[in-house]
Design an enzyme around this catalytic site. Structure first.
Site, mmCIF file in Angstrom:
data_model
loop_
_atom_site.group_PDB
_atom_site.id
_atom_site.type_symbol
_atom_site.label_atom_id
_atom_site.label_comp_id
_atom_site.label_asym_id
_atom_site.label_seq_id
_atom_site.Cartn_x
_atom_site.Cartn_y
_atom_site.Cartn_z
ATOM 1 N N CYS A 135 -1.356 4.682 4.067
ATOM 2 C CA CYS A 135 -0.303 3.827 3.523
ATOM 3 C C CYS A 135 -0.531 3.585 2.034
ATOM 4 C CB CYS A 135 -0.258 2.514 4.279
ATOM 5 S SG CYS A 135 0.944 1.329 3.626
ATOM 6 N N TYR A 139 1.738 5.302 -1.000
ATOM 7 C CA TYR A 139 2.578 4.416 -1.801
ATOM 8 C C TYR A 139 2.233 4.545 -3.288
ATOM 9 C CZ TYR A 139 5.310 1.741 1.609
ATOM 10 O OH TYR A 139 6.232 1.356 2.552
ATOM 11 N N TYR A 165 4.441 -1.107 -7.006
ATOM 12 C CA TYR A 165 3.631 0.042 -6.572
ATOM 13 C C TYR A 165 3.259 0.981 -7.714
ATOM 14 C CZ TYR A 165 4.600 -1.873 -2.055
ATOM 15 O OH TYR A 165 4.663 -2.738 -0.988
ATOM 16 N N GLU A 207 3.675 7.170 8.785
ATOM 17 C CA GLU A 207 4.377 6.741 7.575
ATOM 18 C C GLU A 207 5.723 7.450 7.456
ATOM 19 O OE1 GLU A 207 3.797 4.593 4.880
ATOM 20 O OE2 GLU A 207 2.242 3.712 6.142
#
Length: 223
Positions: A135, A139, A165, A207
């Site tokens: 994750c 990201y 992010y 994801e």
């Protein structure tokens, strides 16, 4: 080759495929319908609450005080720093605590988070950190991609998400997680490394399914 580099090379083709996912690309160019983002934010909020529990299990398993403090910091980063962008958007979208509580967790979301928590209970710290790295690292790469899309940071609604992010704080946290994977996996045998390979690939597929779930508003979620 560092273990993290090995995992990166294994997962990168999956991670790079996210860039062209209509949900991810829709944030980047500002064309994502708000109702899809609203659905995503509710599910992602529920995800983060479980994600933090994985770090809590890391804190329990850690032997050294310094590692306990690292896991404590990751819990804080998840519940406060990363969750801050959620709280901001939840407010903008008029999403109340009552609505969040009343919204079921999608099957993909529950399966993904239960998978990470199961690994964290049953296996070691390297496996635990590998489970959460898919994750975080993906990201970070999505943030890198979005910075290449002209005007992505100018969009009045999605700019805050992108800035979160692509921030130095998020990137520093991701680097810290990469370092923990390398340190906790020091001395691993090839069969143990293959287990880490499988975990990073499984979580990367989860994801991908999460982006699908968000794009379809959970209509592909079977119960």
């Amino acid at each position: 080759m560092n273990v993290s580099q090995r995992l990166y090379e294994k997962a990168l083709p999956i991670w790079e495929s996210y860039y062209q996912h209509p949900f991810v690309h829709g944030i980047a160019d500002g064309t994502l319908p708000v109702e899809k983002f609203q659905f995503y934010m509710i599910q992602d909020h529920k995800y983060l609450m479980q994600y933090a529990k994985v770090f809590a299990l890391g804190l329990i398993k850690a032997d050294q005080e310094s590692d306990m403090r690292l896991f404590s910091g990751l819990i804080t980063a998840t519940l406060d720093t990363e969750n801050a962008v959620h709280q901001s958007y939840l407010g903008k979208l008029g999403i109340t605590r009552e609505l969040i509580d009343a919204t079921p967790m999608c099957l993909n979301n529950a399966s993904y988070t239960n998978y990470m928590i199961s690994i964290s209970f049953k296996e070691g710290l390297a496996e635990l950190m590998t489970a959460v790295l898919a994750c975080s690292w993906s990201y970070k790469l999505i943030g890198d991609f979005m910075e290449t899309v002209p005007g992505s940071k100018d969009h009045p609604f999605y700019r805050h998400w992108i800035e979160t992010y692509t921030s130095e704080g998020f990137r520093t946290c991701n680097d810290q997680m990469i370092e923990l994977v390398d340190r906790f996996s020091a001395g691993y045998t090839e069969p143990q490394l293959q287990r880490l390979d499988q975990i990073i690939l499984d979580c990367s597929e989860y994801e991908d399914q999460f982006w699908d779930m968000a794009w379809t508003l959970g209509t592909m979620d079977m119960r």
